[in-house]
Design an enzyme around this catalytic site. Structure first.
Site, PDB file in Angstrom:
ATOM      1  N   GLU A 170      23.907  34.118 -18.449  1.00  0.00           N
ATOM      2  CA  GLU A 170      24.976  35.064 -18.752  1.00  0.00           C
ATOM      3  C   GLU A 170      25.672  34.596 -20.034  1.00  0.00           C
ATOM      4  OE1 GLU A 170      28.611  35.136 -16.321  1.00  0.00           O
ATOM      5  OE2 GLU A 170      28.475  37.318 -16.304  1.00  0.00           O
ATOM      6  N   GLU A 182      33.345  37.815  -6.549  1.00  0.00           N
ATOM      7  CA  GLU A 182      32.762  38.709  -7.555  1.00  0.00           C
ATOM      8  C   GLU A 182      32.404  37.826  -8.746  1.00  0.00           C
ATOM      9  OE1 GLU A 182      35.368  42.591  -6.181  1.00  0.00           O
ATOM     10  OE2 GLU A 182      35.346  42.051  -8.296  1.00  0.00           O
ATOM     11  N   LYS A 185      46.696  33.133  -8.707  1.00  0.00           N
ATOM     12  CA  LYS A 185      46.491  32.137  -9.766  1.00  0.00           C
ATOM     13  C   LYS A 185      45.660  32.829 -10.846  1.00  0.00           C
ATOM     14  CE  LYS A 185      44.170  29.321 -11.631  1.00  0.00           C
ATOM     15  NZ  LYS A 185      43.852  29.425 -13.067  1.00  0.00           N
ATOM     16  N   CYS A 222      31.628  41.761 -16.527  1.00  0.00           N
ATOM     17  CA  CYS A 222      30.636  41.306 -15.538  1.00  0.00           C
ATOM     18  C   CYS A 222      29.543  42.341 -15.343  1.00  0.00           C
ATOM     19  CB  CYS A 222      31.322  41.014 -14.214  1.00  0.00           C
ATOM     20  SG  CYS A 222      32.248  42.424 -13.599  1.00  0.00           S
TER      21      CYS A 222
HETATM   22  P1  NAD Z   1      35.874  31.021 -14.323  1.00  0.00           P
HETATM   23  O1  NAD Z   1      35.055  30.917 -13.089  1.00  0.00           O
HETATM   24  O2  NAD Z   1      35.780  29.944 -15.329  1.00  0.00           O
HETATM   25  O3  NAD Z   1      37.419  31.139 -13.967  1.00  0.00           O
HETATM   26  C1  NAD Z   1      37.910  32.149 -13.115  1.00  0.00           C
HETATM   27  C2  NAD Z   1      39.168  31.642 -12.431  1.00  0.00           C
HETATM   28  O4  NAD Z   1      38.834  30.551 -11.582  1.00  0.00           O
HETATM   29  C3  NAD Z   1      40.242  31.131 -13.386  1.00  0.00           C
HETATM   30  O5  NAD Z   1      41.511  31.537 -12.913  1.00  0.00           O
HETATM   31  C4  NAD Z   1      40.092  29.624 -13.268  1.00  0.00           C
HETATM   32  O6  NAD Z   1      41.268  28.924 -13.553  1.00  0.00           O
HETATM   33  C5  NAD Z   1      39.713  29.475 -11.810  1.00  0.00           C
HETATM   34  N1  NAD Z   1      39.019  28.221 -11.464  1.00  0.00           N
HETATM   35  C6  NAD Z   1      38.225  27.470 -12.234  1.00  0.00           C
HETATM   36  N2  NAD Z   1      37.791  26.391 -11.547  1.00  0.00           N
HETATM   37  C7  NAD Z   1      38.313  26.479 -10.295  1.00  0.00           C
HETATM   38  C8  NAD Z   1      38.229  25.680  -9.128  1.00  0.00           C
HETATM   39  N3  NAD Z   1      37.517  24.560  -9.091  1.00  0.00           N
HETATM   40  N4  NAD Z   1      38.890  26.078  -8.018  1.00  0.00           N
HETATM   41  C9  NAD Z   1      39.615  27.224  -8.020  1.00  0.00           C
HETATM   42  N5  NAD Z   1      39.745  28.013  -9.110  1.00  0.00           N
HETATM   43  C10 NAD Z   1      39.096  27.656 -10.240  1.00  0.00           C
HETATM   44  O7  NAD Z   1      35.508  32.450 -14.948  1.00  0.00           O
HETATM   45  P2  NAD Z   1      35.994  33.037 -16.344  1.00  0.00           P
HETATM   46  O8  NAD Z   1      35.264  32.326 -17.431  1.00  0.00           O
HETATM   47  O9  NAD Z   1      37.478  33.100 -16.360  1.00  0.00           O
HETATM   48  O10 NAD Z   1      35.480  34.542 -16.229  1.00  0.00           O
HETATM   49  C11 NAD Z   1      34.216  34.985 -16.628  1.00  0.00           C
HETATM   50  C12 NAD Z   1      33.277  35.104 -15.436  1.00  0.00           C
HETATM   51  O11 NAD Z   1      33.813  36.028 -14.478  1.00  0.00           O
HETATM   52  C13 NAD Z   1      31.923  35.653 -15.791  1.00  0.00           C
HETATM   53  O12 NAD Z   1      30.928  34.915 -15.139  1.00  0.00           O
HETATM   54  C14 NAD Z   1      31.957  37.081 -15.256  1.00  0.00           C
HETATM   55  O13 NAD Z   1      30.707  37.656 -14.983  1.00  0.00           O
HETATM   56  C15 NAD Z   1      32.782  36.915 -14.041  1.00  0.00           C
HETATM   57  N6  NAD Z   1      33.344  38.197 -13.627  1.00  0.00           N
HETATM   58  C16 NAD Z   1      32.809  38.822 -12.533  1.00  0.00           C
HETATM   59  C17 NAD Z   1      33.287  40.061 -12.125  1.00  0.00           C
HETATM   60  C18 NAD Z   1      32.682  40.788 -10.953  1.00  0.00           C
HETATM   61  O14 NAD Z   1      33.283  41.747 -10.500  1.00  0.00           O
HETATM   62  N7  NAD Z   1      31.537  40.374 -10.438  1.00  0.00           N
HETATM   63  C19 NAD Z   1      34.326  40.660 -12.845  1.00  0.00           C
HETATM   64  C20 NAD Z   1      34.857  39.990 -13.965  1.00  0.00           C
HETATM   65  C21 NAD Z   1      34.353  38.751 -14.338  1.00  0.00           C
END
Ligand code: NAD
Length: 503
Positions: free
Chosen positions: A397, A266, A191, A300
């Site tokens: 963040e 992550e 997804k 991230c």
């Molecule tokens: P997000 O958490 O908003 O969304 C990530 C994914 O989760 C999307 O596909 C979204 O549709 C899905 N999602 C949202 N709500 C959900 C739920 N209730 N159940 C299941 N899936 C759900 O994150 P974002 O805004 O897309 O990405 C940015 C974030 O990702 C930042 O916090 C960043 O630090 C983090 N990130 C971490 C790493 C790492 O390796 N630690 C790498 C890249 C990004």
């Protein structure tokens, strides 16, 4: 014709088919609209124009995809690992062949600059090659003889897994999660993030063209709270590999509780880069700038907090301001561009909201602090100075090209500032004092630390965070630990005494 115009022309060619059909799901080897027929739109952050419609999957689509992944699992699990290896290498070959298409689509969909994204496809291919080569040994175990038993361990793939990815560098991250799952022998329901669905579709097509059997990898687009939630709750899905925000991770943990999901997270970061006065300050300056302003700061592992020693702070910040002001903001398909637009209006509003918060906090906006142009989600690379660690700009963040500079007196002070956040993903330390580097890294609360270096990834090393930055590790064999189950089989080596009851 300029390079930018040439790239736009090529992109139009690649997008034409998406404009016609929209982005479809892929379930059991077939491209399909969502079962409800509903769609959502993906728009470019460059000019807010419509790219195409996207299938809006929900509970029923996830159910169909999970069933397909479950049905495909036994054959994929039992395929000779050498065969799996070959298929994964073919996927890598095809990624390389379509590197330009992937890069241009990724830039247009996410706003990331081409100078960084041109290598994203190649990095994605490397992820496939690395885990492909590890596949043949993934099940190997240990023999642990006891006086009466020969214990033999083996690992078996856990089953169909769900992979949920975010919108920052979505192509690379999808390969990073999916390649080890397939190499381990798991089947996948992916997804992708709703803000950036283009390259996940291309990747899926590549995998099936490379000979991946039907149903081994299924793609369901949709919103997090619909398709994402359904995936985390599905009983046939044995584990969820998630990359995204910390608060989403905590929702997923709750959603997965009833079906006892194994989770790998992550999550977010507020990573410190600590610059001591004995460091090579020229190299430190380059690394500080690169690690927050590359990839639009939507990274991230970005070092979003600069902790700089008081004795050098004035001079270091002055040089920093000069460089930040000179960063080239522009069209992501222009090879000269260093910072492109932020992904989406919601995120743009969040990032620009911190410009005001910084002033309310009492910090100084030393560079940037404004949007660029009237259309698209462009912002000036921004630096806040005269900040302290209690401020929102030091704790939250921001996930944009925004750096908060905080001064420290000595090593103890630096360490307590570095650790005084909820996150613990990465840390960067600049010093030429070896014993201090050893001491400091030992006490720094982070999953990954670089000394006198920016983030340079080496695939065999563990990747992941501590505290609110994550659970579990990827990379090397750690990925297989997540996607596989350990099994111990004990064989009696003689006639040891068995306790006799009721005899
Ligand atoms: P997000 O958490 O908003 O969304 C990530 C994914 O989760 C999307 O596909 C979204 O549709 C899905 N999602 C949202 N709500 C959900 C739920 N209730 N159940 C299941 N899936 C759900 O994150 P974002 O805004 O897309 O990405 C940015 C974030 O990702 C930042 O916090 C960043 O630090 C983090 N990130 C971490 C790493 C790492 O390796 N630690 C790498 C890249 C990004």
């Amino acid at each position: 014709m300029s390079d930018l115009q040439k790239n736009i022309e090529k992109l139009d060619g690649y997008l034409a088919r998406f404009k016609e059909t929209g982005i479809l799901n892929q379930i059991n080897g077939s491209a399909c609209a969502s079962l409800s027929g509903e769609t959502f739109e993906t728009r470019s952050p460059v000019d807010e124009s419509l790219i195409c419609s996207v299938a809006r999957g929900g509970v029923a689509d996830i159910d169909a995809a999970a069933k397909a992944a479950k049905a495909a699992f036994p054959a994929w699990r039992d395929m000779a690992a050498g065969e799996r290896r070959k298929i994964l290498h073919r996927i890598a070959d095809k990624i390389v062949e379509r590197a330009e298409e992937i890069a241009l689509c990724e830039c247009w969909d996410t706003g990331q600059a081409l100078r960084f994204m041109s290598k994203a496809a190649l990095r994605g291919a490397e992820n496939f090659r690395f885990f492909a080569d590890k596949a043949p040994a993934a099940r190997d175990g240990q023999s642990l003889p006891s006086p009466t038993l020969m214990n033999v361990t083996t690992r078996v793939p856990i089953g169909p897994v769900g992979v949920i990815t975010p919108w920052n560098t979505p192509f690379m991250l999808s390969t990073w999660k999916i390649a080890p799952a397939l190499a381990a022998g798991c089947t996948v329901v992916h997804k992708p993030a709703e803000f950036s669905p283009l390259t996940a579709r291309i990747l899926m097509e590549i995998a099936e063209e490379a000979g991946l059997p039907k149903g081994v990898w299924n793609l369901v687009n949709g919103l997090g709270e619909e398709a994402g939630k359904a995936l985390t709750e599905h009983p046939d899905i044995k584990a969820i590999a998630f990359v995204g925000e910390s608060r989403t991770g905590s929702m997923i943990m709750k959603q997965g509780a009833d079906t006892l999901k194994r989770v790998h997270f992550e999550l977010g970061g507020k990573n410190p880069v600590v610059v001591f006065d004995d460091a090579d300050l020229d190299r430190a300056l380059d690394a500080v700038i690169f690690m927050i302003y590359s990839l639009n700061g939507e990274r991230c592992t970005s070092s979003s907090r600069l902790l700089v020693q008081e004795s050098i702070a004035d001079a270091f910040e002055a040089r920093l301001i000069e460089r930040v002001d000179a960063i080239r903001v522009g069209h992501p398909l222009d090879p000269q561009t260093e910072v492109g637009p932020l992904i989406h209006k919601t995120h743009f509003d969040k990032v620009t909201g911190f410009f005001e918060i910084a002033q309310k906090n009492g910090a100084t906006v030393a560079a940037g602090g404004s949007r660029v142009g009237g259309t698209g989600y462009f912002v000036r690379p921004t630096l806040f100075t005269h900040a302290n660690n209690a401020m929102d700009i030091a704790q939250q963040e921001i996930f944009g090209p925004v750096l908060t500079s905080i001064r420290f007196k000595d090593e103890d002070d630096a360490l307590s500032l570095a650790n005084d956040v909820q996150y613990g993903l990465t840390g960067y330390v600049w010093t030429n004092d070896l014993t201090r580097a050893l001491r400091f890294t030992d006490a720094l609360e982070a999953g990954m630390i670089w000394v006198n270096s920016e983030n340079v990834r080496h695939l065999p090393t563990p990747f992941g965070g501590v505290k609110a930055s994550g659970i579990g590790r990827d990379g090397g064999d750690w990925s297989f630990e997540f996607y596989m189950e350990q099994k111990n089989v004990a064989f009696a080596t003689g006639h040891h005494k068995i306790p006799r009851l009721g005899a």
